[in-house]
Design a protein around this motif. Sequence first.
Motif, PDB file in Angstrom:
ATOM      1  N   LYS A 197      14.762   9.139  -4.939  1.00 59.76           N
ATOM      2  CA  LYS A 197      13.524   8.369  -4.845  1.00 59.76           C
ATOM      3  C   LYS A 197      13.426   7.423  -6.028  1.00 59.76           C
ATOM      4  O   LYS A 197      13.530   7.847  -7.186  1.00 59.76           O
ATOM      5  CB  LYS A 197      12.312   9.296  -4.818  1.00 59.76           C
ATOM      6  N   VAL A 198      13.239   6.125  -5.761  1.00 56.73           N
ATOM      7  CA  VAL A 198      13.252   5.129  -6.828  1.00 56.73           C
ATOM      8  C   VAL A 198      11.894   4.465  -7.036  1.00 56.73           C
ATOM      9  O   VAL A 198      11.654   3.850  -8.081  1.00 56.73           O
ATOM     10  CB  VAL A 198      14.325   4.051  -6.564  1.00 56.73           C
ATOM     11  N   LEU A 199      11.003   4.572  -6.069  1.00 59.85           N
ATOM     12  CA  LEU A 199       9.642   4.052  -6.213  1.00 59.85           C
ATOM     13  C   LEU A 199       8.667   5.098  -5.676  1.00 59.85           C
ATOM     14  O   LEU A 199       8.927   5.731  -4.645  1.00 59.85           O
ATOM     15  CB  LEU A 199       9.453   2.754  -5.418  1.00 59.85           C
ATOM     16  N   ASP A 200       7.547   5.261  -6.356  1.00 59.72           N
ATOM     17  CA  ASP A 200       6.586   6.276  -5.948  1.00 59.72           C
ATOM     18  C   ASP A 200       5.200   5.672  -5.737  1.00 59.72           C
ATOM     19  O   ASP A 200       4.523   5.286  -6.696  1.00 59.72           O
ATOM     20  CB  ASP A 200       6.520   7.377  -7.007  1.00 59.72           C
ATOM     21  N   ARG A 246       0.831  -1.202   0.000  1.00 62.80           N
ATOM     22  CA  ARG A 246       0.000   0.000   0.000  1.00 62.80           C
ATOM     23  C   ARG A 246       0.864   1.250   0.000  1.00 62.80           C
ATOM     24  O   ARG A 246       1.603   1.501   0.951  1.00 62.80           O
ATOM     25  CB  ARG A 246      -0.920  -0.005   1.225  1.00 62.80           C
ATOM     26  N   SER A 247       0.783   2.002  -1.081  1.00 57.84           N
ATOM     27  CA  SER A 247       1.484   3.282  -1.219  1.00 57.84           C
ATOM     28  C   SER A 247       2.960   3.180  -0.838  1.00 57.84           C
ATOM     29  O   SER A 247       3.479   3.978  -0.063  1.00 57.84           O
ATOM     30  CB  SER A 247       0.799   4.360  -0.367  1.00 57.84           C
ATOM     31  N   VAL A 248       3.635   2.184  -1.398  1.00 55.98           N
ATOM     32  CA  VAL A 248       5.044   1.959  -1.087  1.00 55.98           C
ATOM     33  C   VAL A 248       5.929   2.881  -1.933  1.00 55.98           C
ATOM     34  O   VAL A 248       5.854   2.879  -3.158  1.00 55.98           O
ATOM     35  CB  VAL A 248       5.431   0.481  -1.333  1.00 55.98           C
ATOM     36  N   SER A 249       6.735   3.691  -1.244  1.00 54.65           N
ATOM     37  CA  SER A 249       7.756   4.511  -1.882  1.00 54.65           C
ATOM     38  C   SER A 249       9.099   4.109  -1.314  1.00 54.65           C
ATOM     39  O   SER A 249       9.182   3.612  -0.183  1.00 54.65           O
ATOM     40  CB  SER A 249       7.501   6.004  -1.637  1.00 54.65           C
ATOM     41  N   ALA A 250      10.159   4.325  -2.090  1.00 52.33           N
ATOM     42  CA  ALA A 250      11.484   3.910  -1.632  1.00 52.33           C
ATOM     43  C   ALA A 250      12.536   4.906  -2.103  1.00 52.33           C
ATOM     44  O   ALA A 250      12.403   5.522  -3.165  1.00 52.33           O
ATOM     45  CB  ALA A 250      11.817   2.513  -2.149  1.00 52.33           C
ATOM     46  N   TRP A 251      13.574   5.036  -1.266  1.00 47.85           N
ATOM     47  CA  TRP A 251      14.687   5.925  -1.563  1.00 47.85           C
ATOM     48  C   TRP A 251      16.011   5.200  -1.342  1.00 47.85           C
ATOM     49  O   TRP A 251      16.115   4.305  -0.502  1.00 47.85           O
ATOM     50  CB  TRP A 251      14.688   7.138  -0.634  1.00 47.85           C
ATOM     51  N   PHE A 252      17.014   5.600  -2.125  1.00 49.62           N
ATOM     52  CA  PHE A 252      18.405   5.304  -1.826  1.00 49.62           C
ATOM     53  C   PHE A 252      19.055   6.660  -1.566  1.00 49.62           C
ATOM     54  O   PHE A 252      19.310   7.424  -2.499  1.00 49.62           O
ATOM     55  CB  PHE A 252      19.088   4.582  -2.992  1.00 49.62           C
ATOM     56  N   GLY A 253      19.293   6.960  -0.307  1.00 48.76           N
ATOM     57  CA  GLY A 253      19.727   8.302   0.055  1.00 48.76           C
ATOM     58  C   GLY A 253      18.639   9.302  -0.280  1.00 48.76           C
ATOM     59  O   GLY A 253      17.493   9.149   0.121  1.00 48.76           O
ATOM     60  N   GLU A 254      18.984  10.325  -1.061  1.00 48.39           N
ATOM     61  CA  GLU A 254      18.008  11.342  -1.447  1.00 48.39           C
ATOM     62  C   GLU A 254      17.263  10.983  -2.734  1.00 48.39           C
ATOM     63  O   GLU A 254      16.338  11.680  -3.146  1.00 48.39           O
ATOM     64  CB  GLU A 254      18.724  12.685  -1.641  1.00 48.39           C
ATOM     65  N   GLY A 296      13.513  10.073 -15.805  1.00 50.78           N
ATOM     66  CA  GLY A 296      14.113  10.366 -14.510  1.00 50.78           C
ATOM     67  C   GLY A 296      13.167  10.364 -13.334  1.00 50.78           C
ATOM     68  O   GLY A 296      13.575  10.661 -12.201  1.00 50.78           O
ATOM     69  N   THR A 297      11.897  10.031 -13.560  1.00 50.52           N
ATOM     70  CA  THR A 297      10.954   9.978 -12.443  1.00 50.52           C
ATOM     71  C   THR A 297      11.067   8.636 -11.738  1.00 50.52           C
ATOM     72  O   THR A 297      11.571   7.658 -12.308  1.00 50.52           O
ATOM     73  CB  THR A 297       9.515  10.159 -12.946  1.00 50.52           C
ATOM     74  N   PRO A 298      10.625   8.540 -10.480  1.00 55.57           N
ATOM     75  CA  PRO A 298      10.679   7.247  -9.773  1.00 55.57           C
ATOM     76  C   PRO A 298       9.796   6.209 -10.441  1.00 55.57           C
ATOM     77  O   PRO A 298       8.837   6.533 -11.159  1.00 55.57           O
ATOM     78  CB  PRO A 298      10.147   7.599  -8.374  1.00 55.57           C
ATOM     79  N   GLY A 299      10.109   4.946 -10.216  1.00 52.62           N
ATOM     80  CA  GLY A 299       9.306   3.869 -10.758  1.00 52.62           C
ATOM     81  C   GLY A 299       7.911   3.858 -10.156  1.00 52.62           C
ATOM     82  O   GLY A 299       7.715   4.185  -8.981  1.00 52.62           O
ATOM     83  N   ALA A 300       6.939   3.481 -10.966  1.00 52.18           N
ATOM     84  CA  ALA A 300       5.549   3.398 -10.508  1.00 52.18           C
ATOM     85  C   ALA A 300       4.852   2.318 -11.323  1.00 52.18           C
ATOM     86  O   ALA A 300       5.337   1.902 -12.375  1.00 52.18           O
ATOM     87  CB  ALA A 300       4.833   4.741 -10.690  1.00 52.18           C
ATOM     88  N   VAL A 301       3.722   1.858 -10.822  1.00 55.33           N
ATOM     89  CA  VAL A 301       2.928   0.873 -11.549  1.00 55.33           C
ATOM     90  C   VAL A 301       1.999   1.604 -12.509  1.00 55.33           C
ATOM     91  O   VAL A 301       1.161   2.411 -12.098  1.00 55.33           O
ATOM     92  CB  VAL A 301       2.123  -0.019 -10.589  1.00 55.33           C
ATOM     93  N   VAL A 302       2.156   1.327 -13.799  1.00 57.69           N
ATOM     94  CA  VAL A 302       1.302   1.921 -14.823  1.00 57.69           C
ATOM     95  C   VAL A 302      -0.047   1.221 -14.863  1.00 57.69           C
ATOM     96  O   VAL A 302      -1.103   1.856 -14.956  1.00 57.69           O
ATOM     97  CB  VAL A 302       1.986   1.830 -16.202  1.00 57.69           C
ATOM     98  N   GLU A 303       0.013  -0.109 -14.764  1.00 56.54           N
ATOM     99  CA  GLU A 303      -1.201  -0.907 -14.930  1.00 56.54           C
ATOM    100  C   GLU A 303      -0.959  -2.282 -14.338  1.00 56.54           C
ATOM    101  O   GLU A 303       0.154  -2.803 -14.372  1.00 56.54           O
ATOM    102  CB  GLU A 303      -1.533  -1.020 -16.419  1.00 56.54           C
ATOM    103  N   HIS A 304      -2.001  -2.886 -13.777  1.00 60.04           N
ATOM    104  CA  HIS A 304      -1.897  -4.273 -13.307  1.00 60.04           C
ATOM    105  C   HIS A 304      -3.247  -4.951 -13.467  1.00 60.04           C
ATOM    106  O   HIS A 304      -4.297  -4.300 -13.509  1.00 60.04           O
ATOM    107  CB  HIS A 304      -1.430  -4.338 -11.847  1.00 60.04           C
TER     108      HIS A 304
END
Length: 289
Positions: free
Chosen positions: A49-52, A39-47, A257-265
């Motif tokens: 953001k790799v998942l939104d 649920r609404s998982v976001s992730a960072w490596f340092g500053e 360059g934007t963080p990864g996100a799910v387009v469709e599932h």
Amino acid sequence: MTGTTSMPAADPEAVRPGPAGAPPSPAGPSSPAGALDARSVSAWFGERKVLDRVSLEMPAGRVTALIGPSGCGKSTFLRILNRMHELVPAASLAGEVLLDGEDVYAPERRLTEARRDIGMVFQKPNPFPAMSIYDNVVAGLRLTGIRASRAEKDRLVEECLTKAGLWREVADRLRQPGGALSGGQQQRLCIARSLAVRPKVLLMDEPCSALDPTSTRRIEQTIRELVDEVTIVIVTHNMQQAQRVSDRCAFFLAEQGTPGAVVEHGPTEAMFTAPVDQRTSDYVNGRFG
């Protein structure tokens, strides 16, 4: 979590550090497949953001394939599901991961319990090379604090190697080193090792990428046979493989360059034959990626 950093101030989400490792809990009875819900998982490596805000339900007793170009966060997301993300220096995350409705990252939940319930098979087979085939299978028992008699271990080794499609090939050489097996056999040995602790979910990060076509077919057959008793989430760049083995797909994408996100599932057949988003259609039909 080890090496977490605070999230950029401009982002309103709250970063949740993972607790330090805890001693293992006693073994429980064999469990049916579990349902995962991110649920609404976001992730960072340092500053960075790799998942939104990734939200994805992974139903119990089904194979969910994570597809998308390299660098869009699929493997990061997979590692978040069983708390491996927190092992990366300067890693942090926000959101929730629920296994059968319970928070995997809850402070009272032991790390070893989360890893036992949610197993992992990596891209490159990683058996303990100097350890025998037999000892490789039961290695997870010791690591998670599960006690078993010799007779119980014997039964478990045969059962797990059979489920991994390897028993007939190695039954007469269980005391030989696991590192002496072929690449495909080593990957199935790693699957057997993961199954020995009775996980509810098995995560697979491109498990066939380093294998020949024959070994790949055997691993895919194993996946379809296992799904009756364990939920499987697999990262794959092979669209034909995703179609063959999965029940549901999630398409990840990181654009410009934007963080990864799910387009469709959704159901795999629909994702490949009638996707809602044009980007999904372009990707599954090989127009990019």
